[in-house]
Write a protein that holds these residues in place. Sequence first.
Motif, PDB file in Angstrom:
ATOM      1  N   LEU A 163      71.262 -15.967   1.700  1.00  0.00           N
ATOM      2  CA  LEU A 163      70.327 -14.936   2.175  1.00  0.00           C
ATOM      3  C   LEU A 163      69.020 -15.097   1.429  1.00  0.00           C
ATOM      4  CD1 LEU A 163      72.103 -11.471   2.357  1.00  0.00           C
ATOM      5  CD2 LEU A 163      71.770 -13.143   4.154  1.00  0.00           C
ATOM      6  N   LEU A 164      67.950 -15.060   2.173  1.00  0.00           N
ATOM      7  CA  LEU A 164      66.632 -15.121   1.561  1.00  0.00           C
ATOM      8  C   LEU A 164      66.068 -13.704   1.647  1.00  0.00           C
ATOM      9  CD1 LEU A 164      64.795 -17.292   0.374  1.00  0.00           C
ATOM     10  CD2 LEU A 164      63.860 -17.662   2.645  1.00  0.00           C
ATOM     11  N   LEU A 165      65.985 -13.049   0.517  1.00  0.00           N
ATOM     12  CA  LEU A 165      65.522 -11.665   0.512  1.00  0.00           C
ATOM     13  C   LEU A 165      64.150 -11.554  -0.140  1.00  0.00           C
ATOM     14  CD1 LEU A 165      68.769  -9.840  -0.698  1.00  0.00           C
ATOM     15  CD2 LEU A 165      68.072 -10.294   1.645  1.00  0.00           C
ATOM     16  N   LEU A 178      67.751 -18.983  10.173  1.00  0.00           N
ATOM     17  CA  LEU A 178      67.638 -17.768  10.985  1.00  0.00           C
ATOM     18  C   LEU A 178      66.627 -16.830  10.341  1.00  0.00           C
ATOM     19  CD1 LEU A 178      71.045 -18.443  10.830  1.00  0.00           C
ATOM     20  CD2 LEU A 178      70.851 -16.944  12.771  1.00  0.00           C
ATOM     21  N   ASP A 179      65.602 -16.492  11.103  1.00  0.00           N
ATOM     22  CA  ASP A 179      64.572 -15.599  10.595  1.00  0.00           C
ATOM     23  C   ASP A 179      64.794 -14.213  11.199  1.00  0.00           C
ATOM     24  OD1 ASP A 179      62.365 -14.638   9.357  1.00  0.00           O
ATOM     25  OD2 ASP A 179      60.904 -15.845  10.438  1.00  0.00           O
ATOM     26  N   SER A 209      66.846 -15.328   6.523  1.00  0.00           N
ATOM     27  CA  SER A 209      65.918 -14.405   5.865  1.00  0.00           C
ATOM     28  C   SER A 209      66.035 -13.069   6.585  1.00  0.00           C
ATOM     29  CB  SER A 209      64.490 -14.940   5.908  1.00  0.00           C
ATOM     30  OG  SER A 209      63.924 -14.758   7.163  1.00  0.00           O
ATOM     31  N   THR A 210      66.186 -12.030   5.809  1.00  0.00           N
ATOM     32  CA  THR A 210      66.461 -10.731   6.421  1.00  0.00           C
ATOM     33  C   THR A 210      66.039  -9.571   5.533  1.00  0.00           C
ATOM     34  OG1 THR A 210      68.197  -9.375   7.418  1.00  0.00           O
ATOM     35  CG2 THR A 210      68.824 -10.656   5.493  1.00  0.00           C
ATOM     36  N   HIS A 211      65.909  -8.423   6.181  1.00  0.00           N
ATOM     37  CA  HIS A 211      65.710  -7.178   5.441  1.00  0.00           C
ATOM     38  C   HIS A 211      67.002  -6.361   5.446  1.00  0.00           C
ATOM     39  CE1 HIS A 211      61.300  -7.756   6.307  1.00  0.00           C
ATOM     40  NE2 HIS A 211      61.348  -7.575   5.022  1.00  0.00           N
ATOM     41  N   GLN A 261      60.926 -20.715   5.334  1.00  0.00           N
ATOM     42  CA  GLN A 261      61.746 -21.177   6.460  1.00  0.00           C
ATOM     43  C   GLN A 261      60.959 -22.137   7.341  1.00  0.00           C
ATOM     44  OE1 GLN A 261      64.110 -18.671   8.796  1.00  0.00           O
ATOM     45  NE2 GLN A 261      65.558 -18.473   7.142  1.00  0.00           N
ATOM     46  N   LYS A 262      59.700 -21.816   7.569  1.00  0.00           N
ATOM     47  CA  LYS A 262      58.883 -22.680   8.434  1.00  0.00           C
ATOM     48  C   LYS A 262      58.633 -24.034   7.777  1.00  0.00           C
ATOM     49  CE  LYS A 262      56.832 -19.425  11.570  1.00  0.00           C
ATOM     50  NZ  LYS A 262      55.649 -18.769  12.117  1.00  0.00           N
TER      51      LYS A 262
END
Lengths: 303, 235
Positions: free
Chosen positions: A32-34, A155-156, A186-188, A45-46
């Motif tokens: 997870l990218l927080l 996944l964005d 990446s998520t909130h 991510q890009k």
Amino acid sequence: MALVLENISKNFATVDALQDVSLTLPHNSITLLLGPNGAGKTTLQKIVAGLIYPDSGQISFNGQELNTKTGVFWKLGYVSDEETWPGGHTTVKEFLILVARLKRCPTIDSEIEAIVNRLNLASVLKRRIDTLSLGFKQRVQLAQALIGDPEVLLLDEPGNGLDPKQFQELEEILLLEKSKRIILISTHRIRDCEKIADRVAILNQGRLSQVIQKEDWQRTIEKNHLKIALESSDLILTDFLDKKTIQYIRHRDWIQVILPKPESASEILSLLNQNGLIPRLWELGHINSLEDWFFTSLGKESA
Amino acid sequence: MREFVILTGFLIKEQLAKPASWAALSVLWGILAFIFGLVLEQTQQSQMSSVFWWTALISMFLAPILSMDLFKKQNRSAFFTLLRTFGISTHWLSLAFFLQKLCLFLMIDFTLLLMAVWLLYYGEPDPYILVSASIGLLGLQACYLGICMFLASLMDSAYAVLMGATSLLLGLWLLYYAPQILGTSSQTLGQIFQEASPYQHFVQFLNGAPRLSDVTFFAFLPALCLYLAGIVSKR
């Protein structure tokens, strides 16, 4: 097998979007990218997707360096936070066939059939994508990303607009898919993703502030902890903790001590006093979830 | 290259599957047919230069509308982004989207072909001039589309593209009249400005006297615009 990002930096005009970010994404894992808005999650991510070129740094996959200036990572699936289909009258089937052909899949029909069955898309295959519910649209996005059996899946914000049930279904799909690839989300929605994540990377103001393994946050959850930031070397403290077999996690500029009992806190602080070590910052707390982890980390960073 | 062909085919098919495309085409065909009938009735001559001129004028306003949302940060641009993750270069992508839009212009031009056939059957037009004018019109439309796509790649707002591109194309059209505006005092400067106008090169084709410079202009300008759009949209 791993995707390794080394010292990635990216600057947009006067903004340092990413500064020296190094991260290793192992195979068969979900990371997870927080981070708060503007932390650099989408930029990172890009960059991995080859959509943005880093100013410096290197990306390698299985030890092989990728040319970040010209090429994109071929075996890659990308789910954007935007609607990535052509619009108009395109049906799910037409879109998936297009993607399969563009990704040069040798067996288009069988590949699409397998993915459609895995993601339960058979009932909407002939429908226009625009007319689908958000849950199905998200599955279509995931389906296009899975075509070509990518080794890396990005996944964005995959949970945007999904209700809890739809999100749970998405989680189940991702858990099944992780056995074959590297997944970076990446998520909130930290609480929702907590169950599926194997590790968490926290980005703050373009810097990677922490990478936490699942075991680390799991052993701290529901426990008291003491956060200490020292002005000088923390060797005395870590020696003491090692001797007493008290668990701790070393962060970039602070130490998180998992307290076996609440009174251990005063014991540790008096030890520091005896040795003339005055903490720059200390705080007693209780972590209930990964979300607490995230907020404490951000708070400490800001401090 | 293979991906480019697949994508272009898909985009053209998608464009032609839209009812809105056919509705717009029907209106434009109706307008052009009306102009053709009117000109024929008034001049009683088997020539089509007025119809070509009107088509060129319509194209000038149509090109910005067609390209205004190509790269904006919504819908299609997200599709554009996705296509980039497949390893297709932005230059090929720009060319594929360019051909998709040019296909609509070809559909408009198709009605001129019907008119030309009708004239050849009932009148005595110069077939060479008809062919020359048709090629010139397509070149002009390609220039307009190329310029608009380049502007679209520079801007995030679709409306800014629409306004900017329309103004620029109008400005380029007006450059044709530079020698008259500047007068005899700056004749050379006026001619240079005139040569920079795509309309000047179209007029040469319309008169059936295209020069090598006209052919070069129509080949070079769209190619340059697409190349630049490809570079800009990579960022």
